[in-house]
Design an enzyme around this catalytic site. Structure first.
Site: not given
Ligand code: AMP
Length: 281
Positions: A32, A37, A187
């Site tokens: 996800a 990231h 997140s």
């Protein structure tokens, strides 16, 4: 980008890279993927010859089954994003590949103090699960540099401890937390929040900044109470608002202007667990 689903093929690919003296950067994730990231992948690309990303939603690090069941999976979007970023290898193992038998789930790690406070205290078994999967991944990838997000502040320290226990020569690079314009830390779990909850969730970062801003004039205990009351009035269920030494994570009750400290927060908003932190001094 090469997509590999088993340890054997991954090791054989990376052995070739090792034999050419290429440095390997590794970014373990649960998918996800978002720009937080991506910032880790970008950093790895800047510093290493070869970048490996893994996506594995590790059941053993979820102490709450609901959280595991509802953890978002968006691999069909993650792959093009990783390709765009120039990631070299995506490791996408199955649960059977990571945990082939019961024995592979049963190791215990001596994490000491880190396991009994904050995330360790409120998520029993969580860090043991993190260590199980990360040890397995590190042993195969053998990265030179491991890129981790400061958003998971305690996890960074736990993984540093794991690397020490493994006696491995891996350098941890802690990367800053990427945020929405509202300040909300990016997140994967944010995908589970509604528009209005996303606005409310941004109050966590405001609370951290409020504590930091007032740290010269007011005690931590007072600010902790004030922000807890405020956030609870907005619908949060607070697990902790804590102050700790930023190097050791030892909990502290008072601001120390000469010490690097970190304020950490964990709270539920309509059943979704959110964490954030802010370094002060
Ligand atoms: P996860 O997929 O949540 O397990 O996260 C994988 C890695 O990305 C971990 O090292 C996280 O700390 C890092 N990460 C998650 N969110 C962010 C963020 N907002 N900014 C920077 N790194 C992050």
């Amino acid at each position: 980008m090469m997509i590999i689903d088993n340890f054997k093929d991954l090791r054989s690919q990376l052995s070739t890279a090792n034999s050419f003296g290429n440095s390997i950067g590794f970014v373990p994730t649960m998918g996800a993927l978002h720009s937080g990231h991506a910032s880790l992948i970008i950093k790895s690309k800047e510093t290493c010859d070869l970048t490996v990303c893994s996506i594995f939603v590790n059941p053993l690090q979820f102490n709450n089954r609901e959280d595991y069941i509802h953890y978002p999976a968006t691999v069909e979007k993650d792959i093009p994003l990783l390709e765009e970023l120039g990631c070299d290898i995506l490791f996408l193992p199955s649960e059977e590949e990571v945990y082939p038998d019961e024995a592979s789930k049963n190791k215990h790690y001596e994490l000491g103090y880190l396991e009994n406070i904050l995330e360790g205290k409120f998520r029993p078994g969580h860090f043991q699960g993190v260590c199980l999967v990360v040890e397995r991944l590190l042993a195969i990838v053998k990265p030179d540099l491991l890129f981790l997000g400061q958003k998971d502040f305690q996890q960074c320290l736990v993984i540093e401890k794991l690397i020490q226990l493994m006696d491995a020569d891996i350098k941890v690079v802690k990367c800053p937390t990427l945020r929405e314009d509202s300040g909300l830390a990016k997140s994967s779990r944010n995908l589970r929040l509604t528009e209005s909850e996303l606005k409310t969730a941004a109050e966590l970062y405001k609370a951290l900044n409020f504590i930091s801003k007032n740290s010269k004039d007011q005690s931590f205990i007072h600010l902790q109470k004030e922000t807890t009351d405020h956030l609870e009035s907005l619908g949060f269920k607070i697990e902790y608002i804590a102050l700790a030494n930023a190097n050791t994570l030892e909990l502290e009750d008072n601001f120390k202007p000469d010490t690097k400290q970190v304020i950490l927060i964990a709270a539920y908003l309509n059943g979704i667990r959110l964490i954030d932190n802010l370094i002060i001094n």
